[in-house]
Design a protein around this motif. Structure first.
Motif, PDB file in Angstrom:
ATOM      1  N   THR A 171       0.831  -1.203   0.000  1.00  0.00           N
ATOM      2  CA  THR A 171       0.000   0.000   0.000  1.00  0.00           C
ATOM      3  C   THR A 171       0.868   1.258   0.000  1.00  0.00           C
ATOM      4  N   GLN A 172       2.006   1.218   0.684  1.00  0.00           N
ATOM      5  CA  GLN A 172       2.931   2.362   0.644  1.00  0.00           C
ATOM      6  C   GLN A 172       3.456   2.583  -0.771  1.00  0.00           C
ATOM      7  N   TYR A 173       3.760   1.491  -1.462  1.00  0.00           N
ATOM      8  CA  TYR A 173       4.225   1.583  -2.848  1.00  0.00           C
ATOM      9  C   TYR A 173       3.147   2.227  -3.724  1.00  0.00           C
ATOM     10  N   LEU A 174       1.910   1.765  -3.581  1.00  0.00           N
ATOM     11  CA  LEU A 174       0.826   2.335  -4.379  1.00  0.00           C
ATOM     12  C   LEU A 174       0.665   3.824  -4.098  1.00  0.00           C
ATOM     13  N   CYS A 175       0.689   4.193  -2.827  1.00  0.00           N
ATOM     14  CA  CYS A 175       0.550   5.615  -2.463  1.00  0.00           C
ATOM     15  C   CYS A 175       1.698   6.434  -3.034  1.00  0.00           C
ATOM     16  N   LYS A 176       2.899   5.911  -2.956  1.00  0.00           N
ATOM     17  CA  LYS A 176       4.080   6.607  -3.500  1.00  0.00           C
ATOM     18  C   LYS A 176       3.907   6.884  -4.994  1.00  0.00           C
ATOM     19  N   HIS A 177       3.208   5.989  -5.681  1.00  0.00           N
ATOM     20  CA  HIS A 177       2.976   6.146  -7.119  1.00  0.00           C
ATOM     21  C   HIS A 177       1.608   6.773  -7.416  1.00  0.00           C
ATOM     22  N   HIS A 178       1.057   7.452  -6.408  1.00  0.00           N
ATOM     23  CA  HIS A 178      -0.182   8.228  -6.548  1.00  0.00           C
ATOM     24  C   HIS A 178      -1.374   7.380  -6.984  1.00  0.00           C
ATOM     25  N   VAL A 179      -1.409   6.136  -6.518  1.00  0.00           N
ATOM     26  CA  VAL A 179      -2.542   5.255  -6.782  1.00  0.00           C
ATOM     27  C   VAL A 179      -3.423   5.273  -5.533  1.00  0.00           C
ATOM     28  N   PRO A 180      -4.653   5.763  -5.651  1.00  0.00           N
ATOM     29  CA  PRO A 180      -5.543   5.739  -4.483  1.00  0.00           C
ATOM     30  C   PRO A 180      -5.785   4.302  -4.025  1.00  0.00           C
ATOM     31  N   VAL A 181      -5.680   4.095  -2.726  1.00  0.00           N
ATOM     32  CA  VAL A 181      -5.862   2.758  -2.163  1.00  0.00           C
ATOM     33  C   VAL A 181      -6.718   2.854  -0.910  1.00  0.00           C
ATOM     34  N   ARG A 182      -7.589   1.880  -0.755  1.00  0.00           N
ATOM     35  CA  ARG A 182      -8.421   1.772   0.447  1.00  0.00           C
ATOM     36  C   ARG A 182      -8.248   0.359   0.979  1.00  0.00           C
ATOM     37  N   VAL A 183      -7.890   0.243   2.255  1.00  0.00           N
ATOM     38  CA  VAL A 183      -7.686  -1.048   2.899  1.00  0.00           C
ATOM     39  C   VAL A 183      -8.866  -1.318   3.829  1.00  0.00           C
ATOM     40  N   ILE A 184      -9.383  -2.540   3.758  1.00  0.00           N
ATOM     41  CA  ILE A 184     -10.391  -3.004   4.714  1.00  0.00           C
ATOM     42  C   ILE A 184      -9.716  -4.140   5.479  1.00  0.00           C
ATOM     43  N   ALA A 185      -9.550  -3.968   6.793  1.00  0.00           N
ATOM     44  CA  ALA A 185      -8.788  -4.917   7.606  1.00  0.00           C
ATOM     45  C   ALA A 185      -9.380  -4.996   9.012  1.00  0.00           C
ATOM     46  N   PRO A 186      -9.024  -6.049   9.754  1.00  0.00           N
ATOM     47  CA  PRO A 186      -9.514  -6.164  11.129  1.00  0.00           C
ATOM     48  C   PRO A 186      -8.996  -5.036  12.017  1.00  0.00           C
ATOM     49  N   LYS A 187      -9.818  -4.654  12.969  1.00  0.00           N
ATOM     50  CA  LYS A 187      -9.411  -3.654  13.960  1.00  0.00           C
ATOM     51  C   LYS A 187      -8.381  -4.305  14.883  1.00  0.00           C
ATOM     52  N   PRO A 188      -7.210  -3.669  15.060  1.00  0.00           N
ATOM     53  CA  PRO A 188      -6.193  -4.255  15.943  1.00  0.00           C
ATOM     54  C   PRO A 188      -6.598  -4.132  17.415  1.00  0.00           C
ATOM     55  N   GLN A 189      -5.903  -4.880  18.245  1.00  0.00           N
ATOM     56  CA  GLN A 189      -6.196  -4.844  19.677  1.00  0.00           C
ATOM     57  C   GLN A 189      -6.036  -3.427  20.220  1.00  0.00           C
ATOM     58  N   HIS A 190      -5.020  -2.720  19.757  1.00  0.00           N
ATOM     59  CA  HIS A 190      -4.781  -1.333  20.160  1.00  0.00           C
ATOM     60  C   HIS A 190      -4.954  -0.458  18.918  1.00  0.00           C
ATOM     61  N   PRO A 191      -6.116   0.190  18.773  1.00  0.00           N
ATOM     62  CA  PRO A 191      -6.389   0.981  17.571  1.00  0.00           C
ATOM     63  C   PRO A 191      -5.325   2.039  17.293  1.00  0.00           C
ATOM     64  N   LEU A 192      -5.113   2.262  16.013  1.00  0.00           N
ATOM     65  CA  LEU A 192      -4.123   3.232  15.561  1.00  0.00           C
ATOM     66  C   LEU A 192      -4.810   4.543  15.230  1.00  0.00           C
ATOM     67  N   LYS A 193      -4.037   5.615  15.268  1.00  0.00           N
ATOM     68  CA  LYS A 193      -4.565   6.928  14.895  1.00  0.00           C
ATOM     69  C   LYS A 193      -4.102   7.283  13.487  1.00  0.00           C
ATOM     70  N   ASN A 194      -4.841   8.148  12.841  1.00  0.00           N
ATOM     71  CA  ASN A 194      -4.478   8.703  11.537  1.00  0.00           C
ATOM     72  C   ASN A 194      -4.314   7.642  10.453  1.00  0.00           C
ATOM     73  N   GLU A 195      -5.242   6.709  10.377  1.00  0.00           N
ATOM     74  CA  GLU A 195      -5.233   5.724   9.299  1.00  0.00           C
ATOM     75  C   GLU A 195      -6.227   6.172   8.230  1.00  0.00           C
ATOM     76  N   TRP A 196      -5.889   7.179   7.489  1.00  0.00           N
ATOM     77  CA  TRP A 196      -6.834   7.784   6.561  1.00  0.00           C
ATOM     78  C   TRP A 196      -7.230   6.852   5.417  1.00  0.00           C
ATOM     79  N   SER A 197      -6.426   5.866   5.058  1.00  0.00           N
ATOM     80  CA  SER A 197      -6.774   4.993   3.932  1.00  0.00           C
ATOM     81  C   SER A 197      -7.182   3.593   4.374  1.00  0.00           C
TER      82      SER A 197
END
Length: 182
Positions: free
Chosen positions: A25-51
């Motif tokens: 996903t970092q590679y795609l973003c670096k190449h200006h490819v919009p990406v949306r990830v759907i994934a399980p919520k981790p045990q300790h939620p992260l902040k600023n996960e805009w994609s």
């Protein structure tokens, strides 16, 4: 191109598949490819996960560091409709991956699948060999309709190739090169 990645494992989980998908996903973003990830919520939620859209999850019984997603398919469908992907990438043959397959089929969107883990080996490790046929049936449905299938190891390719659908390309191939060049 707009890529939606549906996976049952993703960063910050500490495993090879999660790290690989994060780098992808970092590679795609670096190449200006919009990406949306759907994934399980981790045990300790992260902040600023805009994609990243996170879904409810619980610890997986035999592997507590890994989360088991309990998704709402309607909610995921609405998120994907808003994102309007031009390609669906499914990275696991379980709940989120299967929702991705169903979504791609229902919308006529090209489907790419990647295979990161020899799940049958895990069954042996946890003494659950009796589930191996069920696992292969799930995996067969997962790769049968993919236009591009990306196993990470040669042994995975040899094991899975006979189960792939007609017209399925193994490896990065022309399909992905064409999408990345847009």
């Amino acid at each position: 191109m707009r890529v939606a990645l549906l996976t049952d494992t993703y960063w910050p989980e500490l495993n090879g598949a999660a790290r690989t998908l994060k780098r992808w996903t970092q590679y795609l973003c670096k190449h200006h490819v919009p990406v949306r990830v759907i994934a399980p919520k981790p045990q300790h939620p992260l902040k600023n996960e805009w994609s990243v859209n996170r879904v409810f999850s619980i610890p997986f019984a035999v592997y507590p560091d890994c989360r088991f997603a309990l998704p709402n398919p309607s909610w995921i469908g609405r998120q994907l409709d808003r994102f309007n992907p031009s390609i669906i990438h499914v990275a696991t043959p379980f709940s989120l991956g299967l929702i991705g397959v169903r979504y791609a089929r229902s919308r006529g969107i090209p489907l790419v699948a990647s295979y990161h883990t020899h799940f049958d080996q895990y069954l042996k490790f946890y003494h659950l060999e009796s589930l191996e046929m069920l696992l292969w049936n799930i995996c067969a449905g997962f790769i049968e309709i993919a236009k591009l299938f990306m196993p990470h190891l040669p042994i995975q390719r040899e094991c899975l190739k006979p189960r792939a659908g007609i017209g399925c390309t193994f490896g990065l191939g022309e399909l992905m090169r064409n999408y990345l060049s847009r």
